[in-house]
Design an enzyme around this catalytic site. Structure first.
Site, PDB file in Angstrom:
ATOM      1  N   SER A   1       2.647  -1.072  -3.860  1.00 32.96           N
ATOM      2  CA  SER A   1       2.019  -1.670  -5.049  1.00 32.96           C
ATOM      3  C   SER A   1       2.347  -0.880  -6.303  1.00 32.96           C
ATOM      4  O   SER A   1       1.508  -0.707  -7.202  1.00 32.96           O
ATOM      5  CB  SER A   1       0.499  -1.755  -4.859  1.00 32.96           C
ATOM      6  OG  SER A   1      -0.073  -2.633  -5.786  1.00 32.96           O
TER       7      SER A   1
ATOM      8  N   SER B   1      -3.932  -5.949  -8.476  1.00 28.01           N
ATOM      9  CA  SER B   1      -2.529  -5.984  -8.037  1.00 28.01           C
ATOM     10  C   SER B   1      -2.151  -7.215  -7.229  1.00 28.01           C
ATOM     11  O   SER B   1      -0.974  -7.377  -6.883  1.00 28.01           O
ATOM     12  CB  SER B   1      -2.200  -4.723  -7.234  1.00 28.01           C
ATOM     13  OG  SER B   1      -2.050  -3.614  -8.090  1.00 28.01           O
TER      14      SER B   1
ATOM     15  N   LYS C   1       0.753  -9.128  -8.477  1.00 21.84           N
ATOM     16  CA  LYS C   1       2.146  -8.843  -8.118  1.00 21.84           C
ATOM     17  C   LYS C   1       2.748  -9.905  -7.208  1.00 21.84           C
ATOM     18  O   LYS C   1       3.975  -9.991  -7.085  1.00 21.84           O
ATOM     19  CB  LYS C   1       2.245  -7.462  -7.468  1.00 21.84           C
ATOM     20  CG  LYS C   1       1.912  -6.299  -8.392  1.00 21.84           C
ATOM     21  CD  LYS C   1       2.131  -4.950  -7.700  1.00 21.84           C
ATOM     22  CE  LYS C   1       1.895  -3.783  -8.653  1.00 21.84           C
ATOM     23  NZ  LYS C   1       0.471  -3.498  -8.878  1.00 21.84           N
TER      24      LYS C   1
END
Length: 446
Positions: free
Chosen positions: A138, A78, A81
């Site tokens: 997230s 993640s 991101k």
């Protein structure tokens, strides 16, 4: 008797030789199996981090403070991101979308797995709500929907991510989606057809991306430092920030052992392929550092990635300091003045417009050397005002951590006004130059 003694000596010598060979082979095998780190990493710091790669950078100057296998592309999970967060901010700045714009949730977002806020097709949320869900929780579903909103499809957004990576100098990164999920974990109908492979990013690139987020969109920290956020009024519990290192967690029972002074971002990551990852930033006494750890072993909820990151921050804040190599308003010894035409004066005094300050080991002694001076035009053209930018000065110094030659460029500014000369003065100057040139020409004939 002599033959027997000789035979015994020969056997002992052969046995000792075999033993020596075995010991040498064992030592060689051990050296091959031990993990290796770069010269800028464990050899200097002695940190011995339990990671696949790590990187530490000064957020102001971009100075490298620690580098351990940091240019190797690895699955970032993640932490991907961060690029989505960067591009959404860019789209808002360019007026393509707005924070309060209502977004209708589509199928791709609703089918996401992993961390999410359980969006359903047809739900309506603002860009700001989805952004907070991405930055704090997230949330893969919120992230995918923002990507589609910006680019029309997540695949098109991934292409924007790869283009942005090139522009930012991220040379060891490749994106296939907005979330960091492996291809097999994406909704099948929305897996990219025109982009091959899996998402990968190096620790160096992750730090570089964080560097640009902080430089270009510093207001991002207002989102990354949110401790918790209730996405819907009807939700029983809020989402909690996966960044347990936030300084604000120092009074939270479950997180206080991970809380670190000055931490206000940035992004965690975890998948079975990536292990545990974290890109963090901490500000202390006017100095902001960016730390990255990737491939930290263990469970997602054991917090080991934050303990490894704390070692990096400790190393940076305890062993480095900002040092000014060139003071602002420094006169350039070899170029105290620059030529000016059409002015009341034929030259103007110059000084540096900024200082040259870098992050260096506390015990190091580094000097900057002037490499070149380049005026904005040669000669400059009057009129000029005090403080006008009239050129650039480039300095070089050797980085004591990486042993690389570094260059820093600063503005040169005028220290005084230079008004435009009157027509009569310009005419006299032209006549003088004409006869001076004529005289030199005659002299050269002889």
């Amino acid at each position: 008797m002599l033959n027997q003694a000789y035979n015994r000596y020969t056997k002992r010598t052969a046995l000792m030789f075999k033993l020596l060979v075995v010991l040498l082979l064992a030592a060689l095998l051990q050296a091959m199996l031990l993990p290796r780190s770069s010269a800028a990493g464990n050899d200097i710091s002695g940190l011995q981090l339990n990671v696949k790669s790590a990187f530490l950078m000064d957020a102001d100057t971009g100075q490298v403070l620690y580098d351990n296998n940091a240019d190797t592309p690895l699955p970032p999970a993640s932490m991907t991101k961060m690029m989505t967060e960067y591009l959404v901010f860019k789209a808002i700045q360019e007026g393509k979308i707005s924070w309060e714009q209502q977004i209708t949730i589509q199928e791709n977002a609703a089918k996401q797995i992993g961390s999410r806020v359980l969006l359903a097709v047809g739900d309506k949320h603002t860009v700001r709500e989805l952004y907070i869900a991405m930055a704090v929780g997230s949330a893969n579903d919120a992230t995918a929907q923002l990507a589609e909103t910006v680019a029309g499809s997540e695949e098109a957004f991934a292409k924007l991510m790869n283009e942005a990576a090139k522009e930012l100098g991220m040379n060891n990164s490749h994106f296939i989606n907005s979330t960091g999920l492996d291809r097999a974990d994406m909704p099948e109908a929305y897996r990219p057809k025109s982009i091959e492979g899996e998402t990968e990013m190096s620790a160096h690139d992750s730090a570089l991306l964080a560097y640009h987020i902080l430089k270009d969109y510093p207001e991002f920290l207002e989102y990354s430092k949110i401790q918790s956020f209730k996405f819907r009024e009807r939700d029983k519990e809020p989402m909690y920030n996966w960044d347990w290192m936030l300084e604000s967690n120092k009074s939270v029972t479950n997180f206080k052992k991970f809380a670190y002074p000055g931490v206000d971002g940035l992004k965690t990551g975890h998948t079975s392929r990536a292990g545990n990852c974290f890109t963090g930033t901490s500000m202390q006494k006017g100095t902001r550092l960016i730390a990255v750890v990737m491939g930290v072993p263990g469970g997602m909820n054991d917090g080991k990635r934050f303990l490894e990151t704390a070692k990096l921050f400790d190393y940076g804040f305890n062993n480095f300091e900002k040092k000014t190599l060139v003071q602002p308003k420094t006169a350039i010894a070899e170029h105290e003045t620059l030529k000016v035409k059409k002015g009341g004066k034929k030259s103007v005094q110059i000084v540096t417009g900024q200082d040259v300050t870098v992050m260096l080991p506390k015990t190091s002694k580094v000097e900057a050397q002037l490499k070149e001076v380049v005026p904005t035009s040669d000669p400059l053209v009057a009129p000029l005002k005090q403080g006008d930018k009239v050129g650039k000065a480039t300095y070089t110094y050797k980085d004591p951590v990486t042993q690389e030659d570094k260059t820093v460029t600063v503005d040169l500014v005028a220290t005084e006004d230079v008004n435009k000369a009157g027509w009569f003065k310009l005419m006299l100057r032209a006549i003088g130059a004409f006869f001076s040139g004529l005289f030199k020409g005659i002299v050269n004939l002889f």
